[in-house]
Design a protein around this motif. Structure first.
Motif, mmCIF file in Angstrom:
data_model
loop_
_atom_site.group_PDB
_atom_site.id
_atom_site.type_symbol
_atom_site.label_atom_id
_atom_site.label_comp_id
_atom_site.label_asym_id
_atom_site.label_seq_id
_atom_site.Cartn_x
_atom_site.Cartn_y
_atom_site.Cartn_z
ATOM 1 N N PRO A 220 0.809 -1.224 0.000
ATOM 2 C CA PRO A 220 0.000 0.000 0.000
ATOM 3 C C PRO A 220 0.838 1.268 0.000
ATOM 4 C CG PRO A 220 -0.095 -1.075 2.136
ATOM 5 C CD PRO A 220 0.572 -2.037 1.205
ATOM 6 N N LEU A 221 2.033 1.212 0.584
ATOM 7 C CA LEU A 221 2.897 2.388 0.565
ATOM 8 C C LEU A 221 3.330 2.721 -0.862
ATOM 9 C CD1 LEU A 221 5.187 1.718 3.664
ATOM 10 C CD2 LEU A 221 3.311 3.354 3.485
ATOM 11 N N LEU A 222 3.744 1.704 -1.608
ATOM 12 C CA LEU A 222 4.167 1.935 -2.987
ATOM 13 C C LEU A 222 2.988 2.316 -3.869
ATOM 14 C CD1 LEU A 222 6.764 -0.952 -3.445
ATOM 15 C CD2 LEU A 222 7.222 1.500 -3.274
ATOM 16 N N ALA A 223 1.835 1.703 -3.610
ATOM 17 C CA ALA A 223 0.645 2.084 -4.372
ATOM 18 C C ALA A 223 0.309 3.552 -4.121
ATOM 19 C CB ALA A 223 -0.534 1.196 -3.985
ATOM 20 N N ALA A 224 0.411 3.977 -2.872
ATOM 21 C CA ALA A 224 0.141 5.378 -2.549
ATOM 22 C C ALA A 224 1.156 6.299 -3.207
ATOM 23 C CB ALA A 224 0.160 5.570 -1.033
ATOM 24 N N LEU A 225 2.412 5.882 -3.239
ATOM 25 C CA LEU A 225 3.455 6.703 -3.854
ATOM 26 C C LEU A 225 3.226 6.833 -5.355
ATOM 27 C CD1 LEU A 225 6.169 8.195 -3.561
ATOM 28 C CD2 LEU A 225 7.310 6.001 -3.929
ATOM 29 N N LEU A 226 2.904 5.721 -5.999
ATOM 30 C CA LEU A 226 2.684 5.749 -7.441
ATOM 31 C C LEU A 226 1.430 6.532 -7.803
ATOM 32 C CD1 LEU A 226 3.581 2.032 -8.257
ATOM 33 C CD2 LEU A 226 4.897 4.057 -8.903
ATOM 34 N N LEU A 227 0.437 6.488 -6.914
ATOM 35 C CA LEU A 227 -0.834 7.160 -7.184
ATOM 36 C C LEU A 227 -0.908 8.557 -6.588
ATOM 37 C CD1 LEU A 227 -3.145 4.112 -6.469
ATOM 38 C CD2 LEU A 227 -2.605 5.075 -8.707
ATOM 39 N N ARG A 228 0.139 8.936 -5.839
ATOM 40 C CA ARG A 228 0.194 10.257 -5.199
ATOM 41 C C ARG A 228 -0.988 10.470 -4.247
ATOM 42 N NH1 ARG A 228 4.173 13.030 -7.776
ATOM 43 N NH2 ARG A 228 4.684 12.368 -9.899
ATOM 44 N N THR A 229 -1.347 9.438 -3.510
ATOM 45 C CA THR A 229 -2.407 9.559 -2.518
ATOM 46 C C THR A 229 -1.803 9.676 -1.121
ATOM 47 O OG1 THR A 229 -2.574 7.142 -2.453
ATOM 48 C CG2 THR A 229 -4.122 8.312 -3.865
ATOM 49 N N ARG A 230 -2.584 10.207 -0.191
ATOM 50 C CA ARG A 230 -2.092 10.457 1.161
ATOM 51 C C ARG A 230 -1.944 9.153 1.939
ATOM 52 N NH1 ARG A 230 -4.008 11.319 6.279
ATOM 53 N NH2 ARG A 230 -6.126 10.786 5.613
ATOM 54 N N ILE A 231 -0.861 9.050 2.688
ATOM 55 C CA ILE A 231 -0.638 7.899 3.556
ATOM 56 C C ILE A 231 -1.120 8.254 4.951
ATOM 57 C CG2 ILE A 231 1.085 6.351 4.556
ATOM 58 C CD1 ILE A 231 2.800 6.865 2.104
ATOM 59 N N GLY A 232 -2.055 7.485 5.471
ATOM 60 C CA GLY A 232 -2.661 7.780 6.757
ATOM 61 C C GLY A 232 -1.750 7.471 7.934
ATOM 62 N N PRO A 233 -2.082 8.014 9.094
ATOM 63 C CA PRO A 233 -1.246 7.812 10.283
ATOM 64 C C PRO A 233 -1.138 6.354 10.708
ATOM 65 C CG PRO A 233 -3.351 8.856 10.849
ATOM 66 C CD PRO A 233 -3.232 8.896 9.371
ATOM 67 N N MET A 234 -2.194 5.568 10.519
ATOM 68 C CA MET A 234 -2.128 4.161 10.900
ATOM 69 C C MET A 234 -1.135 3.397 10.030
ATOM 70 S SD MET A 234 -3.865 3.567 13.553
ATOM 71 C CE MET A 234 -3.963 1.781 13.511
ATOM 72 N N THR A 235 -1.038 3.789 8.763
ATOM 73 C CA THR A 235 -0.072 3.145 7.881
ATOM 74 C C THR A 235 1.347 3.463 8.316
ATOM 75 O OG1 THR A 235 -1.624 3.249 6.034
ATOM 76 C CG2 THR A 235 0.688 2.902 5.493
ATOM 77 N N TRP A 236 1.583 4.739 8.666
ATOM 78 C CA TRP A 236 2.910 5.102 9.161
ATOM 79 C C TRP A 236 3.216 4.363 10.461
ATOM 80 C CZ3 TRP A 236 6.207 6.639 5.979
ATOM 81 C CH2 TRP A 236 5.913 7.559 4.966
ATOM 82 N N ALA A 237 2.211 4.204 11.312
ATOM 83 C CA ALA A 237 2.416 3.463 12.559
ATOM 84 C C ALA A 237 2.807 2.015 12.268
ATOM 85 C CB ALA A 237 1.150 3.514 13.411
ATOM 86 N N ALA A 238 2.162 1.441 11.250
ATOM 87 C CA ALA A 238 2.492 0.063 10.871
ATOM 88 C C ALA A 238 3.915 -0.033 10.343
ATOM 89 C CB ALA A 238 1.502 -0.439 9.824
ATOM 90 N N VAL A 239 4.343 0.979 9.594
ATOM 91 C CA VAL A 239 5.716 0.988 9.079
ATOM 92 C C VAL A 239 6.714 1.024 10.233
ATOM 93 C CG1 VAL A 239 7.400 2.333 7.771
ATOM 94 C CG2 VAL A 239 5.082 2.028 6.881
ATOM 95 N N VAL A 240 6.439 1.871 11.230
ATOM 96 C CA VAL A 240 7.323 1.948 12.398
ATOM 97 C C VAL A 240 7.350 0.610 13.130
ATOM 98 C CG1 VAL A 240 7.646 3.032 14.651
ATOM 99 C CG2 VAL A 240 7.015 4.429 12.673
ATOM 100 N N LEU A 241 6.173 -0.001 13.305
ATOM 101 C CA LEU A 241 6.092 -1.282 13.990
ATOM 102 C C LEU A 241 6.846 -2.363 13.226
ATOM 103 C CD1 LEU A 241 4.900 -2.983 16.293
ATOM 104 C CD2 LEU A 241 2.835 -3.281 14.900
ATOM 105 N N ALA A 242 6.679 -2.382 11.903
ATOM 106 C CA ALA A 242 7.373 -3.376 11.086
ATOM 107 C C ALA A 242 8.882 -3.171 11.132
ATOM 108 C CB ALA A 242 6.884 -3.302 9.640
ATOM 109 N N THR A 243 9.305 -1.912 11.097
ATOM 110 C CA THR A 243 10.735 -1.619 11.162
ATOM 111 C C THR A 243 11.322 -2.070 12.494
ATOM 112 O OG1 THR A 243 10.409 0.299 9.713
ATOM 113 C CG2 THR A 243 12.465 0.200 10.965
ATOM 114 N N ALA A 244 10.583 -1.823 13.574
ATOM 115 C CA ALA A 244 11.041 -2.270 14.890
ATOM 116 C C ALA A 244 11.117 -3.795 14.951
ATOM 117 C CB ALA A 244 10.103 -1.740 15.974
#
Length: 280
Positions: free
Chosen positions: A93-117
């Motif tokens: 979904p992050l890459l789809a949002a980047l390719l489509l220029r759509t906004r990434i919501g806070p929950m998605t960013w939270a998931a990215v942080v969780l996955a990185t951890a």
């Protein structure tokens, strides 16, 4: 489909002790290509030129991801490789949002942080990621691109032809890469059995299943189904591959899996509605 993929991690890791990465992939996908051509010899001919170009591009992406993932698997435990590769579920979904220029919501960013951890718990030794883990992570990015592209381009009537052409492209890429040193074939019946299983079930049938399914599902819906792959990978590695269950595996893997589920369960209607309009 995800169980088939998950079951290959410990099989491939064992096989890579005796057969080089590119040689294994070349043989595996050559068998898959031949099997699919025997079943549907005219499927590629029925594809339009545009769909063929799309299938070639997708095959190149998938081939690159397979090479990166398998090379990384030779340098990291199968269970860890499975979880890291599974990060494509978060990245899709992050890459789809980047390719489509759509906004990434806070929950998605939270998931990215969780996955990185979780990735850090799984793989960090000191302050750096190992070679095998790094290759697996890059493979996850390429897999995510493949999922987004397949969701954009796959159509039910083209699923068989696109699957075969993707597999053929992967085969060609791997065989070309083996030319300088010559190809090394599996030696024992056990090794050939593993290759045949990975060629026919987790290769040909899984590619066909994914291509057909993504003609009906958005990339994010497909990704949540695929999120079970690393769970199966760890389960098979522990149950049949002789790997031990560690606190790091349980905690880090649990964090990655939680991130996958969070990012996929957050409503993403805008992305799902627009992924099919990604340009070639």
């Amino acid at each position: 489909m995800t169980a088939c993929w998950g079951s290959t991690f410990f099989l491939a890791k064992d096989l890579l002790d005796r057969v080089p990465t590119l040689d294994f992939l070349a043989v595996r996908f050559a068998i898959a290509s031949l099997a699919m051509l025997v079943v549907a010899p005219c499927a590629i001919a029925r594809l339009s030129p545009e769909v063929r170009r799309q299938a070639v591009a997708l095959g190149a992406l998938y081939g690159a991801a397979q090479i990166l993932q398998t090379a990384g698997l030779a340098h990291t435990p199968a269970s860890v490789s499975g979880f890291i590769t599974g990060l494509y579920v978060v990245l899709t979904p992050l890459l789809a949002a980047l390719l489509l220029r759509t906004r990434i919501g806070p929950m998605t960013w939270a998931a990215v942080v969780l996955a990185t951890a979780g990735l850090g718990v799984l793989t960090l030794g000191g302050v750096s990621i190992g070679y095998g883990e790094a290759l697996s992570l890059v493979a996850a990015v390429v897999y995510a691109l493949h999922i987004v592209g397949l969701g954009a381009w796959s159509r039910p009537q083209d699923a068989v032809g696109m699957s075969i052409l993707q597999i053929i492209v992967i085969t060609v890429i791997c065989f070309v890469a083996t030319v300088p040193d010559g190809i090394v074939l599996p030696h024992t019946p056990r090794d050939w059995s593993s290759v045949l299983y990975m060629a026919l079930f987790s290769g040909a049938l899984a590619m066909l299943g994914q291509t057909w399914a993504q003609a009906h599902l958005s990339p994010t819906r497909a990704a949540i189904i695929m999120s079970m792959e690393p769970v199966f990978a760890a389960g098979f590695a522990v149950a049949l591959g002789g790997e031990g269950v560690t606190a790091r595996l349980l905690v880090g893997g649990g964090m990655v899996l939680a991130a996958m589920l969070v990012v996929e369960l957050v409503p993403r209607r805008r992305i799902e509605a627009e992924v099919t309009h990604i340009a070639v």
